[in-house]
Every structure is written in C-alpha cells, then in structure tokens.
Scaffold this active site. Sequence first.
Site, PDB file in Angstrom:
ATOM      1  N   ARG A 187      31.415  61.482  56.428  1.00 58.22           N
ATOM      2  CA  ARG A 187      30.943  61.561  55.030  1.00 58.22           C
ATOM      3  C   ARG A 187      32.077  61.700  54.020  1.00 58.22           C
ATOM      4  O   ARG A 187      31.879  62.202  52.918  1.00 58.22           O
ATOM      5  CB  ARG A 187      29.932  62.681  54.852  1.00 58.22           C
ATOM      6  N   LYS A 204      37.438  52.668  43.111  1.00 56.58           N
ATOM      7  CA  LYS A 204      36.449  51.745  43.699  1.00 56.58           C
ATOM      8  C   LYS A 204      36.954  51.296  45.064  1.00 56.58           C
ATOM      9  O   LYS A 204      38.096  50.868  45.200  1.00 56.58           O
ATOM     10  CB  LYS A 204      36.263  50.497  42.826  1.00 56.58           C
ATOM     11  N   GLU A 225      47.074  40.223  35.723  1.00 59.30           N
ATOM     12  CA  GLU A 225      46.373  41.454  35.340  1.00 59.30           C
ATOM     13  C   GLU A 225      47.176  42.230  34.289  1.00 59.30           C
ATOM     14  O   GLU A 225      46.603  42.837  33.385  1.00 59.30           O
ATOM     15  CB  GLU A 225      46.105  42.350  36.562  1.00 59.30           C
ATOM     16  N   LYS A 257      44.373  51.903  32.778  1.00 60.22           N
ATOM     17  CA  LYS A 257      43.210  51.848  33.669  1.00 60.22           C
ATOM     18  C   LYS A 257      42.634  53.245  33.865  1.00 60.22           C
ATOM     19  O   LYS A 257      41.423  53.431  33.866  1.00 60.22           O
ATOM     20  CB  LYS A 257      43.552  51.198  35.011  1.00 60.22           C
ATOM     21  N   GLU A 289      30.873  52.089  35.010  1.00 67.31           N
ATOM     22  CA  GLU A 289      30.631  50.880  34.222  1.00 67.31           C
ATOM     23  C   GLU A 289      29.237  50.893  33.600  1.00 67.31           C
ATOM     24  O   GLU A 289      28.523  49.900  33.633  1.00 67.31           O
ATOM     25  CB  GLU A 289      30.807  49.643  35.126  1.00 67.31           C
ATOM     26  N   ARG A 331      34.573  50.270  31.031  1.00 65.72           N
ATOM     27  CA  ARG A 331      35.229  49.650  32.182  1.00 65.72           C
ATOM     28  C   ARG A 331      35.051  48.129  32.217  1.00 65.72           C
ATOM     29  O   ARG A 331      35.906  47.409  32.734  1.00 65.72           O
ATOM     30  CB  ARG A 331      34.692  50.283  33.475  1.00 65.72           C
ATOM     31  N   ASN A 335      37.329  43.402  32.702  1.00 67.25           N
ATOM     32  CA  ASN A 335      36.939  42.100  33.246  1.00 67.25           C
ATOM     33  C   ASN A 335      37.293  40.938  32.332  1.00 67.25           C
ATOM     34  O   ASN A 335      36.852  39.813  32.572  1.00 67.25           O
ATOM     35  CB  ASN A 335      35.430  42.080  33.523  1.00 67.25           C
ATOM     36  N   HIS A 382      37.754  37.424  33.613  1.00 71.74           N
ATOM     37  CA  HIS A 382      37.295  37.395  35.002  1.00 71.74           C
ATOM     38  C   HIS A 382      35.980  36.640  35.206  1.00 71.74           C
ATOM     39  O   HIS A 382      35.681  36.231  36.322  1.00 71.74           O
ATOM     40  CB  HIS A 382      37.183  38.812  35.578  1.00 71.74           C
ATOM     41  N   HIS A 420      36.412  34.214  38.093  1.00 70.53           N
ATOM     42  CA  HIS A 420      35.653  34.252  39.352  1.00 70.53           C
ATOM     43  C   HIS A 420      34.934  32.934  39.596  1.00 70.53           C
ATOM     44  O   HIS A 420      34.834  32.453  40.725  1.00 70.53           O
ATOM     45  CB  HIS A 420      34.640  35.399  39.348  1.00 70.53           C
ATOM     46  N   HIS A 439      43.762  34.052  42.481  1.00 73.52           N
ATOM     47  CA  HIS A 439      43.010  34.924  41.567  1.00 73.52           C
ATOM     48  C   HIS A 439      43.711  35.016  40.203  1.00 73.52           C
ATOM     49  O   HIS A 439      43.068  34.881  39.158  1.00 73.52           O
ATOM     50  CB  HIS A 439      42.873  36.310  42.201  1.00 73.52           C
TER      51      HIS A 439
HETATM   52  N1  LIG Z   1      39.180  48.493  43.959  1.00 73.89           N
HETATM   53  C1  LIG Z   1      39.436  47.913  42.802  1.00 73.89           C
HETATM   54  O1  LIG Z   1      39.275  48.517  41.737  1.00 73.89           O
HETATM   55  C2  LIG Z   1      39.985  46.523  42.791  1.00 73.89           C
HETATM   56  C3  LIG Z   1      40.529  46.001  41.612  1.00 73.89           C
HETATM   57  C4  LIG Z   1      41.080  44.732  41.641  1.00 73.89           C
HETATM   58  C5  LIG Z   1      41.067  44.001  42.819  1.00 73.89           C
HETATM   59  N2  LIG Z   1      40.519  44.536  43.943  1.00 73.89           N
HETATM   60  C6  LIG Z   1      40.524  43.790  45.202  1.00 73.89           C
HETATM   61  O2  LIG Z   1      41.872  43.601  45.580  1.00 73.89           O
HETATM   62  C7  LIG Z   1      41.972  42.454  46.397  1.00 73.89           C
HETATM   63  C8  LIG Z   1      43.175  41.662  45.977  1.00 73.89           C
HETATM   64  O3  LIG Z   1      44.318  42.451  46.183  1.00 73.89           O
HETATM   65  P1  LIG Z   1      45.732  41.776  46.515  1.00 73.89           P
HETATM   66  O4  LIG Z   1      45.989  40.716  45.530  1.00 73.89           O
HETATM   67  O5  LIG Z   1      46.704  42.876  46.658  1.00 73.89           O
HETATM   68  O6  LIG Z   1      45.410  41.026  47.890  1.00 73.89           O
HETATM   69  P2  LIG Z   1      45.818  41.217  49.430  1.00 73.89           P
HETATM   70  O7  LIG Z   1      45.590  42.584  49.896  1.00 73.89           O
HETATM   71  O8  LIG Z   1      45.101  40.127  50.152  1.00 73.89           O
HETATM   72  O9  LIG Z   1      47.375  40.918  49.433  1.00 73.89           O
HETATM   73  C9  LIG Z   1      47.810  39.636  49.059  1.00 73.89           C
HETATM   74  C10 LIG Z   1      48.766  39.041  50.096  1.00 73.89           C
HETATM   75  O10 LIG Z   1      50.020  39.686  50.024  1.00 73.89           O
HETATM   76  C11 LIG Z   1      50.421  40.142  51.321  1.00 73.89           C
HETATM   77  N3  LIG Z   1      51.232  41.329  51.079  1.00 73.89           N
HETATM   78  C12 LIG Z   1      50.817  42.546  50.661  1.00 73.89           C
HETATM   79  N4  LIG Z   1      51.875  43.332  50.434  1.00 73.89           N
HETATM   80  C13 LIG Z   1      52.979  42.622  50.737  1.00 73.89           C
HETATM   81  C14 LIG Z   1      54.362  42.907  50.701  1.00 73.89           C
HETATM   82  N5  LIG Z   1      54.823  44.074  50.249  1.00 73.89           N
HETATM   83  N6  LIG Z   1      55.223  41.943  51.118  1.00 73.89           N
HETATM   84  C15 LIG Z   1      54.756  40.741  51.520  1.00 73.89           C
HETATM   85  N7  LIG Z   1      53.462  40.409  51.557  1.00 73.89           N
HETATM   86  C16 LIG Z   1      52.583  41.340  51.168  1.00 73.89           C
HETATM   87  C17 LIG Z   1      49.140  40.342  52.056  1.00 73.89           C
HETATM   88  O11 LIG Z   1      49.335  40.273  53.452  1.00 73.89           O
HETATM   89  C18 LIG Z   1      48.302  39.188  51.530  1.00 73.89           C
HETATM   90  O12 LIG Z   1      48.633  38.010  52.200  1.00 73.89           O
HETATM   91  C19 LIG Z   1      40.654  41.717  46.254  1.00 73.89           C
HETATM   92  O13 LIG Z   1      39.906  41.856  47.439  1.00 73.89           O
HETATM   93  C20 LIG Z   1      39.959  42.421  45.111  1.00 73.89           C
HETATM   94  O14 LIG Z   1      38.550  42.428  45.258  1.00 73.89           O
HETATM   95  C21 LIG Z   1      39.982  45.775  43.948  1.00 73.89           C
END
Ligand SMILES: NC(=O)c1ccc[n+]([C@@H]2O[C@H](COP(=O)([O-])OP(=O)(O)OC[C@H]3O[C@@H](n4cnc5c(N)ncnc54)[C@H](O)[C@@H]3O)[C@@H](O)[C@H]2O)c1
Length: 338
Positions: free
Chosen positions: A108, A130, A172, A201, A211, A218, A222, A225, A229, A241
């Site tokens: 939990r 999130k 971003e 943020k 939100e 919040r 977006n 976005h 998207h 993205h």
């Molecule tokens: N929780 C939230 O508030 C929130 C906000 C925005 C996005 N997200 C989520 O985040 C995700 C996107 O995150 P992302 O862009 O970091 O994607 P990701 O985690 O897929 O990383 C992108 C790529 O970079 C590589 N990578 C990561 N760190 C590295 C490093 N230091 N050196 C070399 N390669 C590296 C990974 O293996 C991957 O191939 C989406 O799933 C999205 O939904 C969540």
Amino acid sequence: VRRLEVKASTGAGFYPVHIGAGALDKLPLFVAGKVLAVVDSRVPTLPELGEVPAVRLQAGEEAKTLAGLERVLDAFGSAELDRDSTVLAVGGGTVGDLAGFAASIWHRGIAVVQVPTTLLAMVDSAIGGKTGINSSRAKNAIGTFWPPRAVLADTRYLATLPADEEANGWAEIVKYAVTFDPSLSEAVDLEEVIERCVRIKGEIVAADERETAREGGRVLLNYGHTVGHALEAVTGFRISHGRAVAWGMRVAAAISAQLGEASPGLMERQDALLSVRGLPGPRPEVDLDAVLAATRRDKKVRGGRQTWVLLRDLGRPLTTREVPDEQVSAALAEILHG
Ligand SMILES: NC(=O)c1ccc[n+]([C@@H]2O[C@H](COP(=O)([O-])OP(=O)(O)OC[C@H]3O[C@@H](n4cnc5c(N)ncnc54)[C@H](O)[C@@H]3O)[C@@H](O)[C@H]2O)c1
C-alpha cells in the site's frame, strides 16, 4: 549542486530536489531499510549506485505496461522489500512512472526516491507525484499520485543522452518559458534552467495537484500537448514527443491569433525560442482530418468538449473550451500544410 524544497503535492508537504553534477551524493540522506534500484539498462552506473542492489530494465512505453509492472513487483518480492524499504527509480520518465507506480502500491505504498536521467524527467516527469502505466488502449490510464521522498537530478547523466532525447527536454523547457516565464529562455546555466522549471512545476502542482481547477492550474502544463499527442498518435509515434509538442505549440499559437487573443508577433517570438533548440524540426506529413479527430480523443475532453490551452502573450496563458472545430482545422492547415 542546488538544493530546493518543492511543495509539489497538496497533501504530502515538501520534498527536497537536488540538482547538479554530484546530486547523487545526497542519496544516503534519503534511503532507509532495504533498498532496490529500478534502473534503465541504457543508463551508465554512477559510482554512488555501484553497490546498490538493482533490477535493470529496458525503458520506453513498452515497459510501462501491466506486464512490466509485474516484473518490477516480482523483483520487489525477491528483494523482500517491506514497508520500511526504499525504491530508487533511476531512469527517464518511463522508468520513473513505472517504478513510482510500483512503489505506490507495494504494501500500500513505500518510499520512492526519483533519480531522473533524462532532461525531460529532470524538468518535468520526476516532479509532481504522478505515477503510472499505460493500459492496452490509453497512455497513463492506470496510475496514482505518489510524491517521492526526494528527487536527485544528477546532471552527469545527461552526458550520454542522445540528441533527440535532449530535444524532448528542451521542448518542455520552451513550453515553461512561453507559458510561465519568458526570461527562462535567457538563462545559460543548465542547472539554473532545471531549477526554474522545477519551481514552476512545483508551484502549479501544489496549487492544483489533481487538475481540478476550472481556470488555469495544472492543465496549463499541457500547452502544445493536445495537438502534440494527436501528432504522435496519427504518426504511430514516429515523431518524437518533443517535436510533436513543439508543432502543437505552433498550432496553439495560431489558434490564439485566429481568435484574436494573441498579441502581435507572438508566433514569431515563440518560433525564435523554439528554433534556438532546433525545434520543431521537419514538418510531419499527416492527414489533417485524422489529426483533428485525434485531438477529440484527448484525455482532457470532458463532456465532449476539449480544453485548449492558448496564449495571450509570452507568459500569459489562458484556457478555453470554446474553440470550434473549424478554427482548429484552419490552424492545423496554416501550420502543418501552410
Ligand atoms: N509523471 C509525470 O508527471 C510525467 C510528465 C511528463 C512525462 N511523463 C512520462 O515520461 C515518459 C517520457 O519520459 P522520457 O522522455 O524520459 O522517456 P524514457 O524514459 O523512455 O527515456 C528516453 C530514452 O532515453 C534513454 N535514456 C534515459 N536516460 C539516459 C541517459 N542518461 N543516457 C542515455 N540514454 C538514456 C532511455 O533508455 C530511453 O531510450 C512518458 O512515458 C511520459 O508519459 C510523465
């Protein structure tokens, strides 16, 4: 290394965010009990994590699934994590979302320390609490709000980040600049840029974690976005993205202008900020009707109406539910076929 306290949660109070080369030094302050790191297998191991037990996985949306969750929970079981244990989420947004979600439901809810390794995760996904995975039909459909115990954004990780991933982060950052803090684009020091994004943020999330605000809040995060998207969906994610969001920001600016909301020259000023970072990049070849249809499937549609985030000026966003489809079509045509 910069240290800030962020109240990026309404219930859980403040949590510390350390930013900079060497931020991982602070790890001992935030771990208790048994520790298990969930680590992106592409990420190099920094010395501070050398001895920490770890489960490594391939990052990406494919990891953010029920099957991926099961593997992580199995690893928690094998490591005999209990209520007093600590999970480290070491990776980009996908690993952070997945490991954070797993921590939030294990017994939990056990503590998670977010160790973002992409620029996007440092400025965005690691902040705000999130967590989640994708359902078979929709991104981020299954999730929780689970603020971390701490966030350690160690910029040494960025040395190995591929250029496209860096561009995702910059999209971003430019979004924060045009919606909340135009002077952010003048900052030259990366640690400062990350800190300012985290502060923005944090403030937004503290005021509107779930939100639910009717105006602003919040949802303003977006900006760009909705169309972003949609472009990802209609291209089958062949566009990154960050580039998709950057095109989405241009469409949002065009809608703002067509509705008479935008100050003169807003598009050009936004374009200047995007182009410094090589954004948005090549124009995607898409069917505009398909893009329009995809915007209607956006998760911000409530009661059949889309909430649009638009701009009056740099730093002056607005939200509206009154954008007719014809206006969206016209803006899509201007930006994507113009
Ligand atoms: N929780 C939230 O508030 C929130 C906000 C925005 C996005 N997200 C989520 O985040 C995700 C996107 O995150 P992302 O862009 O970091 O994607 P990701 O985690 O897929 O990383 C992108 C790529 O970079 C590589 N990578 C990561 N760190 C590295 C490093 N230091 N050196 C070399 N390669 C590296 C990974 O293996 C991957 O191939 C989406 O799933 C999205 O939904 C969540």
